[in-house]
Motif scaffolding. Structure first.
Motif, PDB file in Angstrom:
ATOM      1  N   GLU A   1       0.854  -1.201   0.000  1.00 19.29           N
ATOM      2  CA  GLU A   1       0.000   0.000   0.000  1.00 19.29           C
ATOM      3  C   GLU A   1       0.888   1.248   0.000  1.00 19.29           C
ATOM      4  O   GLU A   1       1.865   1.321   0.749  1.00 19.29           O
ATOM      5  N   ASP A   2       0.548   2.218  -0.817  1.00 15.99           N
ATOM      6  CA  ASP A   2       1.279   3.484  -0.842  1.00 15.99           C
ATOM      7  C   ASP A   2       0.881   4.326   0.369  1.00 15.99           C
ATOM      8  O   ASP A   2      -0.296   4.643   0.558  1.00 15.99           O
ATOM      9  N   VAL A   3       1.862   4.677   1.203  1.00 12.87           N
ATOM     10  CA  VAL A   3       1.587   5.465   2.413  1.00 12.87           C
ATOM     11  C   VAL A   3       2.426   6.753   2.411  1.00 12.87           C
ATOM     12  O   VAL A   3       2.720   7.309   3.478  1.00 12.87           O
ATOM     13  N   THR A   4       2.789   7.233   1.235  1.00 14.43           N
ATOM     14  CA  THR A   4       3.669   8.406   1.123  1.00 14.43           C
ATOM     15  C   THR A   4       3.102   9.615   1.841  1.00 14.43           C
ATOM     16  O   THR A   4       3.806  10.305   2.596  1.00 14.43           O
ATOM     17  N   THR A   5       1.828   9.897   1.631  1.00 16.69           N
ATOM     18  CA  THR A   5       1.200  11.085   2.238  1.00 16.69           C
ATOM     19  C   THR A   5       1.269  11.021   3.754  1.00 16.69           C
ATOM     20  O   THR A   5       1.585  12.018   4.428  1.00 16.69           O
ATOM     21  N   LYS A   6       1.023   9.839   4.312  1.00 20.93           N
ATOM     22  CA  LYS A   6       1.061   9.686   5.770  1.00 20.93           C
ATOM     23  C   LYS A   6       2.478   9.852   6.312  1.00 20.93           C
ATOM     24  O   LYS A   6       2.692  10.475   7.358  1.00 20.93           O
ATOM     25  N   VAL A   7       3.451   9.311   5.612  1.00 19.19           N
ATOM     26  CA  VAL A   7       4.833   9.355   6.108  1.00 19.19           C
ATOM     27  C   VAL A   7       5.425  10.759   5.997  1.00 19.19           C
ATOM     28  O   VAL A   7       6.194  11.193   6.859  1.00 19.19           O
ATOM     29  N   LEU A   8       5.062  11.497   4.952  1.00 19.87           N
ATOM     30  CA  LEU A   8       5.620  12.832   4.754  1.00 19.87           C
ATOM     31  C   LEU A   8       4.780  13.941   5.397  1.00 19.87           C
ATOM     32  O   LEU A   8       5.065  15.127   5.210  1.00 19.87           O
ATOM     33  N   ASN A   9       3.784  13.562   6.165  1.00 22.53           N
ATOM     34  CA  ASN A   9       2.934  14.539   6.850  1.00 22.53           C
ATOM     35  C   ASN A   9       3.767  15.387   7.817  1.00 22.53           C
ATOM     36  O   ASN A   9       4.503  14.873   8.650  1.00 22.53           O
ATOM     37  N   GLY A  10       3.670  16.696   7.678  1.00 25.94           N
ATOM     38  CA  GLY A  10       4.379  17.603   8.572  1.00 25.94           C
ATOM     39  C   GLY A  10       5.758  18.006   8.093  1.00 25.94           C
ATOM     40  O   GLY A  10       6.424  18.823   8.743  1.00 25.94           O
ATOM     41  N   ILE A  11       6.223  17.451   6.974  1.00 25.31           N
ATOM     42  CA  ILE A  11       7.551  17.799   6.449  1.00 25.31           C
ATOM     43  C   ILE A  11       7.491  19.145   5.730  1.00 25.31           C
ATOM     44  O   ILE A  11       6.609  19.371   4.895  1.00 25.31           O
ATOM     45  N   THR A  12       8.422  20.035   6.046  1.00 30.66           N
ATOM     46  CA  THR A  12       8.489  21.343   5.381  1.00 30.66           C
ATOM     47  C   THR A  12       9.898  21.593   4.872  1.00 30.66           C
ATOM     48  O   THR A  12      10.873  21.005   5.359  1.00 30.66           O
ATOM     49  N   ASN A  13      10.028  22.478   3.900  1.00 28.08           N
ATOM     50  CA  ASN A  13      11.337  22.814   3.343  1.00 28.08           C
ATOM     51  C   ASN A  13      12.230  23.527   4.350  1.00 28.08           C
ATOM     52  O   ASN A  13      13.453  23.543   4.209  1.00 28.08           O
ATOM     53  N   ALA A  14      11.599  24.148   5.358  1.00 28.87           N
ATOM     54  CA  ALA A  14      12.379  24.892   6.352  1.00 28.87           C
ATOM     55  C   ALA A  14      13.123  23.965   7.320  1.00 28.87           C
ATOM     56  O   ALA A  14      14.050  24.396   8.011  1.00 28.87           O
ATOM     57  N   MET A  15      12.752  22.681   7.369  1.00 24.79           N
ATOM     58  CA  MET A  15      13.373  21.734   8.299  1.00 24.79           C
ATOM     59  C   MET A  15      14.785  21.377   7.858  1.00 24.79           C
ATOM     60  O   MET A  15      15.103  21.348   6.671  1.00 24.79           O
ATOM     61  N   THR A  16      15.634  21.074   8.845  1.00 20.96           N
ATOM     62  CA  THR A  16      16.936  20.493   8.541  1.00 20.96           C
ATOM     63  C   THR A  16      16.733  19.021   8.167  1.00 20.96           C
ATOM     64  O   THR A  16      15.672  18.446   8.413  1.00 20.96           O
ATOM     65  N   GLU A  17      17.797  18.400   7.591  1.00 18.91           N
ATOM     66  CA  GLU A  17      17.686  16.984   7.232  1.00 18.91           C
ATOM     67  C   GLU A  17      17.443  16.125   8.471  1.00 18.91           C
ATOM     68  O   GLU A  17      16.678  15.167   8.435  1.00 18.91           O
ATOM     69  N   ALA A  18      18.075  16.476   9.571  1.00 18.08           N
ATOM     70  CA  ALA A  18      17.884  15.714  10.808  1.00 18.08           C
ATOM     71  C   ALA A  18      16.445  15.839  11.305  1.00 18.08           C
ATOM     72  O   ALA A  18      15.856  14.860  11.785  1.00 18.08           O
ATOM     73  N   GLU A  19      15.865  17.040  11.216  1.00 23.89           N
ATOM     74  CA  GLU A  19      14.476  17.238  11.645  1.00 23.89           C
ATOM     75  C   GLU A  19      13.508  16.475  10.746  1.00 23.89           C
ATOM     76  O   GLU A  19      12.540  15.880  11.224  1.00 23.89           O
ATOM     77  N   LYS A  20      13.776  16.500   9.443  1.00 24.33           N
ATOM     78  CA  LYS A  20      12.928  15.736   8.518  1.00 24.33           C
ATOM     79  C   LYS A  20      12.984  14.245   8.850  1.00 24.33           C
ATOM     80  O   LYS A  20      11.957  13.569   8.893  1.00 24.33           O
ATOM     81  N   LEU A  21      14.192  13.757   9.080  1.00 27.05           N
ATOM     82  CA  LEU A  21      14.378  12.336   9.376  1.00 27.05           C
ATOM     83  C   LEU A  21      13.632  11.941  10.645  1.00 27.05           C
ATOM     84  O   LEU A  21      12.968  10.893  10.695  1.00 27.05           O
ATOM     85  N   LYS A  22      13.707  12.771  11.675  1.00 27.13           N
ATOM     86  CA  LYS A  22      13.033  12.472  12.932  1.00 27.13           C
ATOM     87  C   LYS A  22      11.519  12.429  12.750  1.00 27.13           C
ATOM     88  O   LYS A  22      10.830  11.530  13.273  1.00 27.13           O
ATOM     89  N   THR A  23      10.972  13.367  11.979  1.00 24.51           N
ATOM     90  CA  THR A  23       9.526  13.397  11.727  1.00 24.51           C
ATOM     91  C   THR A  23       9.095  12.179  10.920  1.00 24.51           C
ATOM     92  O   THR A  23       8.061  11.545  11.215  1.00 24.51           O
TER      93      THR A  23
END
Length: 721
Positions: A127-149
């Motif tokens: 099942e494609d769950v891309t939308t759920k996994v990337l929820n809350g990700i913004t361009n302003a985040m650092t790579e570490a913050e994106k990874l944690k989210t």
């Protein structure tokens, strides 16, 4: 040629051209299904993957987390490679009852041998769950913050997605973090050894022929999945019964011919098809030479002792094969990348991409990606080199250091989690180490240690060497360690680890083997790992953006497939020969005649059992031969990698025609760059498997379980009607 035209070639290969690909089976409808049909496939995409009905996916389990296998009977009979089951075959072997040397065939269910820890995992649903996994990700985040989210979102998806109690949810990333898929799997934990040919068949050619064509290897072994009375996964029990699969593969006796359609279904491990040119240059010029040099030294020493001592041969057979496999692969990979001009082609592709970015006005979004790749790969190179030396020496090729490193981890566990966690981990280590020392030879390991310590001191960048390694006397260090360390035998290790955490750590700090590991590990984790991980995280973010640019700027019919990540994939192609060099052409099929041509009496790689020689002389091939010859192996254009070992080769109608087990040496670079003129996968012809089972081993009880078919003959008969 204009750059825009180059981009079109890169991003949108001509329809139906064979340019590789490892495709997600749930997404085959459309371009892939059309391409497969044009290549000769008679099935539909739903025949391959269907959630609501039995399909090919239900017959292709992941074997023990590292290989692929296929169910070939309604009683859970499982076929995979001999080399995939090698450790299990070895574990049941002794000098008195050597299954590596003589083979093994269970004549009844009661004779089948259990293998604690071995698993077979089926993929139930994707099942494609891309939308759920990337929820809350913004361009302003650092790579570490994106990874944690992302990690938090994945944990939530795994926990909340529906599944049966005996199933498991797993989320995997695709297209370098631009897509995420949920896999629902069920894992069977009672998998028993049913049959294996002797190594003189299953490993014929051994390391000399590994990654080489022409090939003549019967690389197969048989296992059986057992389930509880409800046909569900269960731990080993005498009360378990053979698994009744949703689908099993019929077996075609019609054989293969050049240009026949082939579909390989399996769990390819890791590929990096979209690395930039500078990364490929680093692999060719820095990483692979270091890996190869270290394994050169270790293998030469092991081989010397294995040839001289039958007991050491048994002890080190599996270890030697594991080390040699990728050693030879890396050599072929470097050759293939150089021969195919992969770096030059990727540079052309990158120039074309820059042109397209400028044309579409995407400079702000994507314009800095390639310059940043240049910067970060240049920065990471010395750290990556030091990392490879550390992993190859401490973790992979010196057994004393590998065990000592596990005790080094004990200290970390104690400092982070306390006494109870320390004791739990310590007890597990003591229990697990017993099996390790069963196959350990101190003299072999001692010579490997000395050779690799010397290489480490000379090859690692000076700034990453421990102080004592900067003027190292490898012979003196080796003598001290192997004379005084407790890691050289099991009894000494047990004594070393007796007591509470404080007592054990005090003893460890005085052990010369532990001191070597501690010095190497401390230096690595202080000076190498932090910077490597920092740069690697930045590179990963760039790879995600690079992949996004390719997906966004490519035409709709582009053949951009996701890199392999040990999830179930389909790769399709045709039976085809190839030309590795000027004036040389390799036919796509080999025969038993080639086995006899390579036969060297008494040689551990090329000996041939007398019974097989007798069958050849009598041409007694039963229903499995063709035109008086016995086919053994064949090659195709399927895009495979590690993890595809044991994958079924399936014909146009969904029948089993072979068993994938290798690639040709000139095409091993396909993990980074697939060249359709050189990249070929190697398969055992299923008729050779049946011939060995039936005529050689007399395992007619197993032959009777199978469904044997003649699809070509049936189609010919139907056309006449």
């Amino acid at each position: 040629m204009k750059l825009v035209r180059l981009l079109f070639i890169f991003l949108s290969f001509p329809l139906f051209a064979q340019q590789g690909g490892m495709w997600i089976p749930s997404l085959l409808e459309g371009m892939n299904e059309t391409e497969m049909t044009n290549l000769g496939m008679k099935m539909t995409a739903k025949d391959i993957y269907d959630v609501n009905n039995a399909s090919l996916k239900d017959a292709v389990p992941h074997f023990n987390g590292g290989c692929t296998s296929e169910v070939i009977s309604n009683q859970g009979l499982l076929l995979t490679n001999h080399h995939c089951g090698y450790s299990q075959i070895q574990s049941h072997s002794t000098l008195e009852n050597d299954y590596l040397e003589n083979g093994f065939w269970a004549k009844s269910l009661k004779e089948e041998l259990p293998n604690p820890g071995v698993t077979a995992s089926f993929m139930v649903r994707i099942e494609d769950v891309t939308t759920k996994v990337l929820n809350g990700i913004t361009n302003a985040m650092t790579e570490a913050e994106k990874l944690k989210t992302i990690e938090a979102n994945i944990a939530n998806v795994v926990q909340t997605s529906p599944k049966e109690a005996w199933q498991e949810n797993r989320v995997r990333t695709f297209y370098e973090g631009n897509q995420y898929m949920l896999f629902v799997v069920e894992t069977f934990k009672d998998v028993r050894l049913v049959g294996t040919p002797p190594s003189s068949i299953g490993k014929f050619g051994s390391d000399t022929d590994n990654w080489i064509w022409p090939r003549h290897t019967g690389d197969f072994a048989l296992f059986r999945i057992y389930a509880d009375k409800n046909n569900r996964p269960a731990p080993y029990s005498e009360n378990n019964v053979p698994y009744n699969p949703k689908h099993f593969l019929p077996i075609s006796l019609d054989g293969v011919a050049e240009n026949d359609f082939t579909l390989v279904f399996g769990y390819p491990g890791t590929t990096d098809e979209y690395l930039p040119a500078i990364a490929i240059e680093q692999v060719i010029n820095t990483i692979n030479p270091a890996r190869i040099a270290i394994r050169d030294a270790a293998l030469a020493i092991q081989d010397k002792y294995m040839r001289a001592d039958p007991q050491i041969k048994i002890q080190y057979a599996s270890k030697f094969a594991r080390i040699a496999n990728y050693w030879k692969k890396w050599k072929g990979e470097t050759l293939g990348l150089t021969k195919s001009n992969a770096v030059g082609i990727k540079k052309q592709q990158e120039s074309a991409l820059i042109s397209e970015i400028n044309k579409k006005g995407k400079q702000q979004q994507y314009g800095n990606i390639l310059p940043q790749f240049e910067q970060y790969y240049s920065e990471i190179q010395p750290y990556a080199l030091a990392r490879e030396y550390y992993l190859e020496t401490v973790i992979r090729n010196v057994e004393l250091l590998r065990i000592a490193y596990q005790t080094y981890q004990l200290k970390q566990v104690y400092e982070e989690r306390g006494e109870q966690s320390f004791m739990d981990r310590k007890n597990n280590l003591v229990e697990g180490a017993q099996g390790h020392y069963k196959d350990y030879n101190q003299q072999v390991d001692k010579e490997v240690f000395e050779a690799l310590m010397d290489l480490y001191a000379k090859g690692v960048p000076q700034q990453f060497l421990p102080a004592s390694f900067k003027n190292l006397n490898a012979a003196e260090l080796t003598e001290n360690v192997y004379k005084n360390s407790a890691f050289v035998d099991y009894a000494s290790l047990k004594n070393l680890l007796e007591g509470n955490a404080e007592a054990v750590l005090a003893k460890l700090n005085n052990d010369p083997g532990y001191k070597v590991v501690a010095e190497l590990a401390n230096t690595y984790f202080e000076k190498v790992a932090p910077k490597y991980e920092e740069l690697d995280l930045k590179i990963s973010g760039l790879e995600r953006d690079y992949m996004k640019a390719l997906l966004e700027l490519s035409p709709k019919d582009a053949r951009i497939f996701p890199n392999a990540n040990s999830t179930l994939r389909v790769t399709y192609g045709k039976v085809a020969g190839y030309s590795p060099a000027d004036a040389i052409y390799y036919e796509p099929v080999t025969h038993l005649e080639g086995v006899m041509q390579k036969y060297v009496p008494g040689d551990y790689e090329f000996d041939v059992p007398k019974k097989l020689r007798d069958l050849y002389q009598a041409k007694d091939y039963g229903q499995y031969g063709e035109n008086g010859k016995m086919p053994v192996n064949f090659i195709g254009t399927n895009h495979t990698t590690g993890g595809n070992s044991g994958s079924p080769a399936i014909d146009a109608h969904g029948n089993l025609i072979g068993l994938n087990f290798d690639r040709v040496w000139e095409g091993t670079m396909s993990d980074y760059y697939y060249d359709p003129s050189l990249s070929r996968n190697i398969m055992v012809d299923i008729r050779y498997v049946l011939f060995i089972m039936d005529k050689y081993a007399g395992a007619t009880n197993l032959i009777e379980e199978l469904k044997l078919v003649h699809p070509k003959k049936e189609n010919k008969k139907n056309r006449k009607k």
